[in-house]
Motif scaffolding. Structure first.
Motif, PDB file in Angstrom:
ATOM      1  N   PRO A 214      -7.108  18.124 -32.945  1.00  0.00           N
ATOM      2  CA  PRO A 214      -7.651  18.971 -31.864  1.00  0.00           C
ATOM      3  C   PRO A 214      -6.612  19.337 -30.810  1.00  0.00           C
ATOM      4  O   PRO A 214      -6.642  20.444 -30.265  1.00  0.00           O
ATOM      5  CB  PRO A 214      -8.763  18.100 -31.280  1.00  0.00           C
ATOM      6  N   GLN A 215      -5.684  18.424 -30.529  1.00  0.00           N
ATOM      7  CA  GLN A 215      -4.677  18.676 -29.487  1.00  0.00           C
ATOM      8  C   GLN A 215      -3.751  19.838 -29.833  1.00  0.00           C
ATOM      9  O   GLN A 215      -3.098  20.402 -28.962  1.00  0.00           O
ATOM     10  CB  GLN A 215      -3.839  17.415 -29.278  1.00  0.00           C
ATOM     11  N   PHE A 216      -3.691  20.202 -31.119  1.00  0.00           N
ATOM     12  CA  PHE A 216      -2.818  21.294 -31.544  1.00  0.00           C
ATOM     13  C   PHE A 216      -3.505  22.654 -31.504  1.00  0.00           C
ATOM     14  O   PHE A 216      -2.922  23.653 -31.917  1.00  0.00           O
ATOM     15  CB  PHE A 216      -2.285  21.028 -32.949  1.00  0.00           C
ATOM     16  N   ILE A 217      -4.744  22.693 -31.022  1.00  0.00           N
ATOM     17  CA  ILE A 217      -5.478  23.953 -30.867  1.00  0.00           C
ATOM     18  C   ILE A 217      -5.685  24.200 -29.383  1.00  0.00           C
ATOM     19  O   ILE A 217      -6.207  23.343 -28.664  1.00  0.00           O
ATOM     20  CB  ILE A 217      -6.855  23.895 -31.569  1.00  0.00           C
ATOM     21  N   GLU A 218      -5.282  25.368 -28.909  1.00  0.00           N
ATOM     22  CA  GLU A 218      -5.485  25.704 -27.492  1.00  0.00           C
ATOM     23  C   GLU A 218      -6.979  25.735 -27.174  1.00  0.00           C
ATOM     24  O   GLU A 218      -7.808  26.044 -28.031  1.00  0.00           O
ATOM     25  CB  GLU A 218      -4.844  27.061 -27.176  1.00  0.00           C
ATOM     26  N   GLU A 219      -7.326  25.409 -25.943  1.00  0.00           N
ATOM     27  CA  GLU A 219      -8.731  25.316 -25.541  1.00  0.00           C
ATOM     28  C   GLU A 219      -9.495  26.607 -25.790  1.00  0.00           C
ATOM     29  O   GLU A 219     -10.675  26.590 -26.148  1.00  0.00           O
ATOM     30  CB  GLU A 219      -8.839  24.924 -24.058  1.00  0.00           C
ATOM     31  N   ASP A 220      -8.827  27.742 -25.601  1.00  0.00           N
ATOM     32  CA  ASP A 220      -9.500  29.027 -25.820  1.00  0.00           C
ATOM     33  C   ASP A 220      -9.373  29.507 -27.266  1.00  0.00           C
ATOM     34  O   ASP A 220      -9.791  30.619 -27.594  1.00  0.00           O
ATOM     35  CB  ASP A 220      -8.960  30.090 -24.862  1.00  0.00           C
ATOM     36  N   GLY A 221      -8.782  28.672 -28.132  1.00  0.00           N
ATOM     37  CA  GLY A 221      -8.653  29.021 -29.548  1.00  0.00           C
ATOM     38  C   GLY A 221      -7.644  30.108 -29.838  1.00  0.00           C
ATOM     39  O   GLY A 221      -7.600  30.626 -30.962  1.00  0.00           O
ATOM     40  N   SER A 222      -6.811  30.451 -28.868  1.00  0.00           N
ATOM     41  CA  SER A 222      -5.894  31.588 -29.032  1.00  0.00           C
ATOM     42  C   SER A 222      -4.651  31.272 -29.844  1.00  0.00           C
ATOM     43  O   SER A 222      -4.035  32.169 -30.432  1.00  0.00           O
ATOM     44  CB  SER A 222      -5.472  32.120 -27.658  1.00  0.00           C
ATOM     45  N   VAL A 223      -4.263  30.007 -29.889  1.00  0.00           N
ATOM     46  CA  VAL A 223      -3.035  29.616 -30.589  1.00  0.00           C
ATOM     47  C   VAL A 223      -3.247  28.279 -31.295  1.00  0.00           C
ATOM     48  O   VAL A 223      -3.893  27.374 -30.753  1.00  0.00           O
ATOM     49  CB  VAL A 223      -1.838  29.487 -29.620  1.00  0.00           C
ATOM     50  N   ILE A 224      -2.696  28.188 -32.499  1.00  0.00           N
ATOM     51  CA  ILE A 224      -2.682  26.926 -33.233  1.00  0.00           C
ATOM     52  C   ILE A 224      -1.229  26.509 -33.414  1.00  0.00           C
ATOM     53  O   ILE A 224      -0.399  27.289 -33.896  1.00  0.00           O
ATOM     54  CB  ILE A 224      -3.359  27.058 -34.605  1.00  0.00           C
ATOM     55  N   HIS A 225      -0.915  25.295 -33.001  1.00  0.00           N
ATOM     56  CA  HIS A 225       0.453  24.785 -33.071  1.00  0.00           C
ATOM     57  C   HIS A 225       0.611  23.950 -34.348  1.00  0.00           C
ATOM     58  O   HIS A 225      -0.018  22.906 -34.493  1.00  0.00           O
ATOM     59  CB  HIS A 225       0.769  23.937 -31.844  1.00  0.00           C
ATOM     60  N   ARG A 258     -11.352  33.161 -33.183  1.00  0.00           N
ATOM     61  CA  ARG A 258     -11.043  32.153 -32.173  1.00  0.00           C
ATOM     62  C   ARG A 258     -12.213  31.199 -31.945  1.00  0.00           C
ATOM     63  O   ARG A 258     -12.016  30.013 -31.666  1.00  0.00           O
ATOM     64  CB  ARG A 258     -10.656  32.820 -30.852  1.00  0.00           C
ATOM     65  N   SER A 259     -13.415  31.704 -32.090  1.00  0.00           N
ATOM     66  CA  SER A 259     -14.590  30.831 -31.925  1.00  0.00           C
ATOM     67  C   SER A 259     -14.594  29.739 -32.992  1.00  0.00           C
ATOM     68  O   SER A 259     -15.043  28.615 -32.737  1.00  0.00           O
ATOM     69  CB  SER A 259     -15.877  31.660 -32.013  1.00  0.00           C
ATOM     70  N   CYS A 260     -14.087  30.050 -34.179  1.00  0.00           N
ATOM     71  CA  CYS A 260     -13.990  29.052 -35.258  1.00  0.00           C
ATOM     72  C   CYS A 260     -13.021  27.946 -34.858  1.00  0.00           C
ATOM     73  O   CYS A 260     -13.293  26.756 -35.070  1.00  0.00           O
ATOM     74  CB  CYS A 260     -13.519  29.700 -36.553  1.00  0.00           C
ATOM     75  N   ALA A 261     -11.889  28.339 -34.287  1.00  0.00           N
ATOM     76  CA  ALA A 261     -10.889  27.357 -33.856  1.00  0.00           C
ATOM     77  C   ALA A 261     -11.452  26.466 -32.752  1.00  0.00           C
ATOM     78  O   ALA A 261     -11.238  25.250 -32.740  1.00  0.00           O
ATOM     79  CB  ALA A 261      -9.631  28.075 -33.374  1.00  0.00           C
ATOM     80  N   ILE A 262     -12.203  27.065 -31.822  1.00  0.00           N
ATOM     81  CA  ILE A 262     -12.791  26.304 -30.715  1.00  0.00           C
ATOM     82  C   ILE A 262     -13.810  25.288 -31.233  1.00  0.00           C
ATOM     83  O   ILE A 262     -13.830  24.127 -30.801  1.00  0.00           O
ATOM     84  CB  ILE A 262     -13.447  27.258 -29.697  1.00  0.00           C
ATOM     85  N   LYS A 263     -14.664  25.704 -32.167  1.00  0.00           N
ATOM     86  CA  LYS A 263     -15.673  24.799 -32.718  1.00  0.00           C
ATOM     87  C   LYS A 263     -15.041  23.670 -33.519  1.00  0.00           C
ATOM     88  O   LYS A 263     -15.502  22.522 -33.459  1.00  0.00           O
ATOM     89  CB  LYS A 263     -16.651  25.586 -33.593  1.00  0.00           C
ATOM     90  N   LEU A 264     -13.980  23.964 -34.267  1.00  0.00           N
ATOM     91  CA  LEU A 264     -13.293  22.914 -35.022  1.00  0.00           C
ATOM     92  C   LEU A 264     -12.570  21.947 -34.087  1.00  0.00           C
ATOM     93  O   LEU A 264     -12.417  20.759 -34.395  1.00  0.00           O
ATOM     94  CB  LEU A 264     -12.288  23.534 -35.999  1.00  0.00           C
ATOM     95  N   ARG A 265     -12.144  22.439 -32.964  1.00  0.00           N
ATOM     96  CA  ARG A 265     -11.452  21.613 -31.972  1.00  0.00           C
ATOM     97  C   ARG A 265     -12.387  20.597 -31.330  1.00  0.00           C
ATOM     98  O   ARG A 265     -11.962  19.530 -30.879  1.00  0.00           O
ATOM     99  CB  ARG A 265     -10.847  22.522 -30.895  1.00  0.00           C
ATOM    100  N   ASP A 266     -13.669  20.912 -31.318  1.00  0.00           N
ATOM    101  CA  ASP A 266     -14.672  20.081 -30.631  1.00  0.00           C
ATOM    102  C   ASP A 266     -15.054  18.877 -31.490  1.00  0.00           C
ATOM    103  O   ASP A 266     -16.116  18.830 -32.105  1.00  0.00           O
ATOM    104  CB  ASP A 266     -15.907  20.921 -30.311  1.00  0.00           C
ATOM    105  N   THR A 267     -14.166  17.907 -31.565  1.00  0.00           N
ATOM    106  CA  THR A 267     -14.424  16.679 -32.319  1.00  0.00           C
ATOM    107  C   THR A 267     -13.718  15.513 -31.648  1.00  0.00           C
ATOM    108  O   THR A 267     -12.684  15.692 -30.999  1.00  0.00           O
ATOM    109  CB  THR A 267     -13.935  16.804 -33.770  1.00  0.00           C
ATOM    110  N   THR A 268     -14.276  14.337 -31.791  1.00  0.00           N
ATOM    111  CA  THR A 268     -13.663  13.133 -31.226  1.00  0.00           C
ATOM    112  C   THR A 268     -12.767  12.431 -32.251  1.00  0.00           C
ATOM    113  O   THR A 268     -12.108  11.439 -31.930  1.00  0.00           O
ATOM    114  CB  THR A 268     -14.749  12.151 -30.759  1.00  0.00           C
TER     115      THR A 268
END
Length: 362
Positions: A214-225, A258-268
């Motif tokens: 999750p830390q490699f995805i920007e909060e707004d889903g705009s960039v994946i590192h 970007r919404s897909c990236a944001i939803k995938l980022r939302d995990t513990t």
């Protein structure tokens, strides 16, 4: 020992054969200096003697003759850190074959014809076109490094004729524009559905997705590192560096995914995709779930996760994006690799025909 003709020196008859050769130099006391060669058979000793004589003719310093197998090992030790662990395993196997093929041959006496004969031998042994190409590529790198270090006058592989492919190269599969639109619309908003959309919209590798935190995805889903990737060595999954240094990159994410990236980022969890033990998921299991999702989507071909990467490159090409930009986004080492991924869509072909017709209307 018995004397041999044609300047071959003498050979001993024993379990280990020895051959002596007067190399034309003298010791401090003025007596002739002899070079001794050993082998299990006279044929092996004669071969070593012939190569030594060829090295003499080439003007090599006799006390510093470097044999192919030794330089090949030196090259690999310096090169292996630039390739993934999985690639290292395949390199080791191919390198072993090369060392056997050019065993105890001084670098300086290997000629283009020797390279050609070796590759032809591979074909006679039933090796595939791709494997022959891989072997030639490794030989090229080994000798290129030797040339750069003034160990050989020139790279013999560069002058050797390339082997003509025996069959038609298999076309890399990619989803059509219609299939992409269909998948974007019908895939569910579960983890696989979101991931497929992200693969299609970013061109990232499956191994990079499975190592994504999750830390490699920007909060707004705009960039994946992209900073790491899944590796599978002898069946064991681990996290390591991406495929190459060019694979370490920041991928801009299109607005519509970007919404897909944001939803995938939302995990513990540590990883977007994880196995039951908390570690990253095995690629084989991901492929199985991927295929099942395609089956449920209907009206699309059952391609592989890597086809999403091919699709991304071809779609970007269709939109007129230049190849250097595509290369930087997908993380290829050079544009030649990117070109292998390009797919000329039928709509582009028809447009080209239309342009030709309009240009030459009677």
């Amino acid at each position: 020992p018995s004397k041999r003709s044609h300047g071959e020196g003498s050979f001993a008859t024993a379990a280990m054969v020895a051959g002596n050769y007067d190399d034309g130099r003298y010791q401090k006391d003025g007596s002739p200096r002899f070079k001794t060669f050993y082998g299990k058979t006279q044929k092996e000793v004669k071969l070593k003697l012939k190569e030594y004589q060829d090295a003499l003719i080439s003007g090599v310093q006799l006390d510093t003759i470097l044999y192919f197998e030794d330089w090949a090992d030196t090259w690999f030790e310096g090169h292996k850190d630039n390739i993934a662990p999985t690639t290292q395993e395949s390199y080791k196997y191919c390198l072993k074959m090369l060392k056997e093929g050019f065993y105890h041959r001084p670098l300086t006496v290997i000629r283009p014809i020797d390279i050609e004969n070796f590759l032809k031998g591979m074909r006679r042994d039933g090796r595939s076109d791709s494997y022959i190409s891989k072997a030639r590529g490794m030989l090229y790198q080994i000798f290129q490094k030797a040339e750069a270090n003034d160990l050989v006058r020139r790279n013999p592989v560069r002058l050797a004729e390339k082997m003509r492919a025996t069959g038609t190269a298999k076309r890399k599969e990619a989803f059509t524009t219609a299939e992409v639109a269909h998948l974007m619309k019908v895939l569910p908003d579960d983890r696989m559905g979101l991931s497929i959309r992200l693969l299609l919209g970013t061109g990232m590798r499956m191994q990079e997705l499975l190592a994504l935190e999750p830390q490699f995805i920007e909060e707004d889903g705009s960039v994946i590192h992209i900073r790491q990737a899944v590796k599978v060595v002898k069946g064991t999954v681990s996290i390591g560096s991406p495929k190459s240094k060019d694979s370490i990159r920041d991928i801009p994410v299109p607005l519509n995914v970007r919404s897909c990236a944001i939803k995938l980022r939302d995990t513990t969890d540590q990883f977007i995709w994880k196995a039951q033990d908390g570690l990253s998921l095995h690629p084989t299991h991901f492929r199985d779930v991927f295929r099942k999702s395609l089956e449920e989507a209907d009206d699309v071909r059952l391609l592989t996760p890597h086809s999403c990467r091919h699709t991304y490159v071809s779609q970007m090409q269709a939109l007129g994006v230049d190849i250097q930009t595509i290369q930087s986004i997908v993380g290829h080492a050079d544009t030649e690799m990117t070109e292998h991924y390009l797919h000329v869509q039928e709509s582009i072909r028809q447009s080209a025909i239309q342009l030709f017709s309009e240009a030459f209307l009677a």
